[in-house]
Design an enzyme around this catalytic site. Structure first.
Site, PDB file in Angstrom:
ATOM      1  CG  ASN A 166      -6.652  -0.502   2.171  1.00 45.34           C
ATOM      2  OD1 ASN A 166      -6.073   0.118   1.286  1.00 45.34           O
ATOM      3  ND2 ASN A 166      -6.025  -1.288   3.022  1.00 45.34           N
ATOM      4  CG  HIS A 187      -2.668   3.192   3.586  1.00 46.10           C
ATOM      5  ND1 HIS A 187      -3.392   3.187   2.418  1.00 46.10           N
ATOM      6  CD2 HIS A 187      -2.632   1.907   4.020  1.00 46.10           C
ATOM      7  CE1 HIS A 187      -3.766   1.941   2.150  1.00 46.10           C
ATOM      8  NE2 HIS A 187      -3.321   1.151   3.108  1.00 46.10           N
ATOM      9  CB  CYS A 236      -0.932   0.009   1.198  1.00 40.11           C
ATOM     10  SG  CYS A 236      -2.017  -1.413   1.218  1.00 40.11           S
TER      11      CYS A 236
HETATM   12  N1  ACO Z   1     -17.661  -9.462   9.920  1.00 43.09           N
HETATM   13  C1  ACO Z   1     -17.983  -9.956  11.133  1.00 43.09           C
HETATM   14  N2  ACO Z   1     -17.097 -10.554  11.955  1.00 43.09           N
HETATM   15  C2  ACO Z   1     -15.834 -10.648  11.525  1.00 43.09           C
HETATM   16  C3  ACO Z   1     -15.419 -10.144  10.262  1.00 43.09           C
HETATM   17  C4  ACO Z   1     -16.408  -9.549   9.445  1.00 43.09           C
HETATM   18  N3  ACO Z   1     -16.131  -9.023   8.234  1.00 43.09           N
HETATM   19  N4  ACO Z   1     -14.103 -10.389  10.130  1.00 43.09           N
HETATM   20  C5  ACO Z   1     -13.695 -10.988  11.252  1.00 43.09           C
HETATM   21  N5  ACO Z   1     -14.722 -11.156  12.097  1.00 43.09           N
HETATM   22  C6  ACO Z   1     -14.713 -11.723  13.417  1.00 43.09           C
HETATM   23  C7  ACO Z   1     -13.560 -12.667  13.667  1.00 43.09           C
HETATM   24  O1  ACO Z   1     -13.850 -13.943  13.136  1.00 43.09           O
HETATM   25  C8  ACO Z   1     -13.441 -12.669  15.169  1.00 43.09           C
HETATM   26  O2  ACO Z   1     -14.410 -13.526  15.685  1.00 43.09           O
HETATM   27  P1  ACO Z   1     -14.097 -14.438  16.966  1.00 43.09           P
HETATM   28  O3  ACO Z   1     -13.765 -13.472  18.069  1.00 43.09           O
HETATM   29  O4  ACO Z   1     -15.373 -15.191  17.153  1.00 43.09           O
HETATM   30  O5  ACO Z   1     -12.931 -15.289  16.555  1.00 43.09           O
HETATM   31  C9  ACO Z   1     -13.853 -11.239  15.545  1.00 43.09           C
HETATM   32  O6  ACO Z   1     -14.538 -10.700  14.392  1.00 43.09           O
HETATM   33  C10 ACO Z   1     -12.700 -10.331  15.916  1.00 43.09           C
HETATM   34  O7  ACO Z   1     -11.621 -10.526  15.011  1.00 43.09           O
HETATM   35  P2  ACO Z   1     -10.266  -9.736  15.171  1.00 43.09           P
HETATM   36  O8  ACO Z   1      -9.272 -10.262  14.206  1.00 43.09           O
HETATM   37  O9  ACO Z   1      -9.890  -9.654  16.614  1.00 43.09           O
HETATM   38  O10 ACO Z   1     -10.736  -8.301  14.726  1.00 43.09           O
HETATM   39  P3  ACO Z   1      -9.928  -6.956  14.823  1.00 43.09           P
HETATM   40  O11 ACO Z   1     -10.532  -6.064  15.823  1.00 43.09           O
HETATM   41  O12 ACO Z   1      -8.455  -7.196  14.892  1.00 43.09           O
HETATM   42  O13 ACO Z   1     -10.256  -6.321  13.408  1.00 43.09           O
HETATM   43  C11 ACO Z   1      -9.277  -6.033  11.251  1.00 43.09           C
HETATM   44  C12 ACO Z   1      -9.884  -6.994  12.241  1.00 43.09           C
HETATM   45  C13 ACO Z   1     -10.330  -4.991  10.873  1.00 43.09           C
HETATM   46  C14 ACO Z   1      -8.838  -6.768  10.008  1.00 43.09           C
HETATM   47  C15 ACO Z   1      -8.093  -5.316  11.929  1.00 43.09           C
HETATM   48  O14 ACO Z   1      -7.224  -6.245  12.504  1.00 43.09           O
HETATM   49  C16 ACO Z   1      -7.327  -4.474  10.983  1.00 43.09           C
HETATM   50  O15 ACO Z   1      -7.818  -3.521  10.407  1.00 43.09           O
HETATM   51  N6  ACO Z   1      -6.044  -4.779  10.808  1.00 43.09           N
HETATM   52  C17 ACO Z   1      -5.209  -4.046   9.925  1.00 43.09           C
HETATM   53  C18 ACO Z   1      -5.210  -4.726   8.675  1.00 43.09           C
HETATM   54  C19 ACO Z   1      -5.432  -3.832   7.521  1.00 43.09           C
HETATM   55  O16 ACO Z   1      -5.666  -2.662   7.627  1.00 43.09           O
HETATM   56  N7  ACO Z   1      -5.370  -4.439   6.380  1.00 43.09           N
HETATM   57  C20 ACO Z   1      -5.639  -3.751   5.215  1.00 43.09           C
HETATM   58  C21 ACO Z   1      -4.684  -4.156   4.193  1.00 43.09           C
HETATM   59  S1  ACO Z   1      -3.115  -3.903   4.598  1.00 43.09           S
HETATM   60  C22 ACO Z   1      -2.697  -2.380   4.362  1.00 43.09           C
HETATM   61  O17 ACO Z   1      -3.360  -1.620   3.774  1.00 43.09           O
HETATM   62  C23 ACO Z   1      -1.471  -2.107   4.943  1.00 43.09           C
END
Ligand code: ACO
Length: 327
Positions: A282, A252, A113
């Site tokens: 994103n 970003h 990214c």
């Molecule tokens: N809808 C509903 N529930 C979901 C979803 C969804 N789309 N996705 C995951 N869950 C659930 C999981 O299964 C988990 O359930 P569980 O507790 O029963 O196991 C629960 O939600 C919590 O999951 P976590 O992984 O703890 O969620 P978190 O708060 O970490 O959020 C997220 C996840 C949004 C991906 C976050 O970690 C994040 O934004 N990370 C950064 C990654 C990023 O930005 N990536 C983009 C691309 S990379 C870049 O641009 C650099």
């Protein structure tokens, strides 16, 4: 020596809006989960006929028009992308032909990214050394094609788009500081495993859905929160400024919680922070130039404004620069 600055900007996002409610219809997810965890309300998807070079071409034409130059004036085109039309040739070569930049060299640059921040930093050095007069840098993605429609964890996060800038010499202002960083030991946290030389496409790959992005969201989150503030502080220091001197902060757009954490650590007030993630999700290397173009077109940027842009992504990579607006 003359300074290097941004002399033209342009962007394009596809027409098709996909809301969180649309996502609810195809995945076990909810508008509430997506909004509260990420800040995303809707995103744009390219049409089935559009590939990355199509989006990039429109953004490039808009930036060239804004710069008031002709495509033949451009010496180099760099496209930062993770979703090239084809693994080769470079998407930048396709854009070069489409816009008629017949005097330009062209290559793609892959830095997750952070692609457009890397591309723009690299492009600026070519102008500084006198090798090229004008460089076109583009962040463009149809990144949604790299995502698994059945994976709620990744599919809801991304959108498509393109942003472009023309770089050239200017009298006053321009780039005040830059910084690029990479830590390849973290590569496994954000990967598209198959389709390259490590794991060519095969029936087994398709059965295991390894042609799509895999991500360790928590690890990416940690890296991003650290890097957004670390690199921003570094470029502020290098430019001899303080956080108070920054007029616009364009991070970003991966997650609103990452942006909020960065903003708090830096002490930059909300009204100076540009947020587009609610509308576009994103769009990887495109988020920063698209956001820049939006505030520019809205007439919000004044000559002399200091704009800090920062990004982070697969690699893992990060990058930032400060530009003093000269238009
Ligand atoms: N809808 C509903 N529930 C979901 C979803 C969804 N789309 N996705 C995951 N869950 C659930 C999981 O299964 C988990 O359930 P569980 O507790 O029963 O196991 C629960 O939600 C919590 O999951 P976590 O992984 O703890 O969620 P978190 O708060 O970490 O959020 C997220 C996840 C949004 C991906 C976050 O970690 C994040 O934004 N990370 C950064 C990654 C990023 O930005 N990536 C983009 C691309 S990379 C870049 O641009 C650099």
């Amino acid at each position: 020596m003359l300074n290097v600055g941004i002399i033209g900007v342009g962007s394009y996002v596809p027409e098709k809006r996909v809301t969180n409610f649309d996502m609810e219809k195809i995945l076990d997810t909810s508008d509430e989960w997506i909004r509260t965890r990420t800040g995303i309300k809707e995103r744009r998807f390219a049409s089935s006929e559009q590939a990355t070079s199509d989006l990039a071409t429109i953004a490039a034409e808009r930036a060239i028009k804004d710069a008031g130059i002709s495509p033949e004036d451009i010496g180099l085109i760099i496209v930062g992308t993770n979703s090239p039309d084809t693994l080769y040739p470079a998407t930048a070569c396709r854009v070069q032909a489409r816009i008629g930049a017949k005097n330009a060299a062209a290559f793609d640059l892959q830095a997750g990214c952070t692609g457009w921040i890397y591309a723009t930093t690299v492009g600026a050095q070519f102008i500084r050394t006198g090798m090229y007069k004008y460089v076109l840098t583009i962040g463009a993605e149809v990144i949604t094609r790299m995502m698994d429609k059945t994976d709620r964890y990744t599919y809801v996060l991304f959108g498509d788009g393109a942003g472009a800038a023309v770089l050239g010499n200017i009298e006053d202002g321009g780039f005040l500081s830059y910084e690029l960083y990479a830590d390849g030991s973290l590569a496994q946290h954000l990967v598209l495993p198959a389709g390259g030389s490590r794991m060519p496409l095969s029936q087994e790959v398709l059965d295991k859905r390894l042609q799509y992005t895999t991500m360790d969201g928590r690890e990416v989150f940690k890296f991003s929160v650290r890097e957004i503030s670390r690199l921003s502080k570094n470029v502020i220091n290098k430019a001899g400024l303080t956080a108070n001197d920054i007029d616009w902060f364009i991070p970003h757009q991966a997650n609103l919680r990452i942006i909020d954490a960065g903003m708090k650590r830096l002490g930059i007030p909300k009204e100076k922070v540009v947020v587009t993630i609610d509308k576009y999700g994103n769009s990887s290397a495109a988020t920063v130039p698209v956001a820049l173009d939006e505030i520019y077109r809205a007439g919000k940027i004044k000559k002399g404004d200091k704009i800090l842009m920062v990004s982070f992504g697969a690699g893992m990579t990060s990058g930032a620069f400060i530009v003093e607006w000269s238009k």
